[in-house]
Motif scaffolding. Sequence first.
Motif, short mmCIF file in Angstrom:
data_model
loop_
_atom_site.label_atom_id
_atom_site.label_comp_id
_atom_site.label_asym_id
_atom_site.label_seq_id
_atom_site.Cartn_x
_atom_site.Cartn_y
_atom_site.Cartn_z
N ARG A 2 0.82 -1.20 0.00
CA ARG A 2 0.00 0.00 0.00
C ARG A 2 0.86 1.26 0.00
O ARG A 2 1.85 1.36 0.70
N ASP A 205 -6.05 -1.05 1.13
CA ASP A 205 -5.66 -1.28 -0.26
C ASP A 205 -6.89 -1.57 -1.12
O ASP A 205 -7.05 -1.03 -2.22
N GLU A 206 -7.77 -2.45 -0.62
CA GLU A 206 -8.96 -2.84 -1.37
C GLU A 206 -9.92 -1.67 -1.54
O GLU A 206 -10.46 -1.45 -2.64
N SER A 209 -8.50 1.03 -3.99
CA SER A 209 -8.51 0.56 -5.38
C SER A 209 -9.91 0.49 -5.97
O SER A 209 -10.08 0.49 -7.20
N SER A 210 -10.94 0.44 -5.13
CA SER A 210 -12.32 0.34 -5.62
C SER A 210 -13.02 1.70 -5.70
O SER A 210 -14.21 1.77 -6.04
#
Length: 292
Positions: A2, A205-206, A209-210
Amino acid sequence: MRTTFTTSMFDRLKTAMNTGSQGGNNKYKDILKLSVGNIYTVRLIPNLESPENTFFHYYTHAWESFSTGQYISALSPQTWGEKDPIAEARYTLSKHGTDEEKEKAGKIIRRENWLANVYVVSDPTNPANDGQVRLLRFGKQLHKIIMEAIEGDDADEFGAKIFDLTATGCAFKVKCEKQGDYPTYVSSRFAAPTKKGSLSEDQVDEVVSSATDLESVYNKKTYDELKEVLNEHFYCNSGGSSDTPTTTSNWSQSKPQQSTPAPAQATKSESDLDSTNPLDDDKVKELLEGLE
């Protein structure tokens, strides 16, 4: 691994918030619907690749079509510092038109708003949003609170922590109250750092990124396309001529068609603020009640 939200990124974001912004796909459905009497807890998601694009600062025009009765809304090219035929017509008629023209021009409502990606900690009106990435649309009231936290009187307490999604970061509590006939958000505030609603590094991070490309949310129309919208829905020129009348002598005096507008539930489902689509009752209420 990250990428962390660094001091230099925070400085770039501050600069962008002080200058303006830079738009579309239909992500309108992801905008949080805020209702009076509730507190919505969210965490602001920074754009780590382009911190200055963490917020999308934009302008819209909206009015009830004088030819069809539909509610029309359009993203203003002034968002990018470009010429806007709707703004031009509104200004010209307001300054130099007849009393009737000035009154009609006053029906065009111009709004200034911002969009941000948020991680929803708590949405009391739609719990299905909890734990999801959604969009927060806000006006000058929430913008002022955010700016105070970024570089104002509250900056020492909050600052970059309002973009920290971990336990050392601060959640944003958006409180929607009623003031007269309109919603108000002046009691909203950032909370002290807490583990509640915080994310692990993998989750961060998820979530990052979304996030949505904010400039893709609303459809961007060309100058000529907006002139066609203006001719059809303001001047009632069904031919859609690109030569927009701006003087009393050649103003179209035709009355709006007498057809009854379709009920809100019969219109298209929640589209973005596209100038060719009618708005449903919720969107109309949001636009006309301030979006603050």
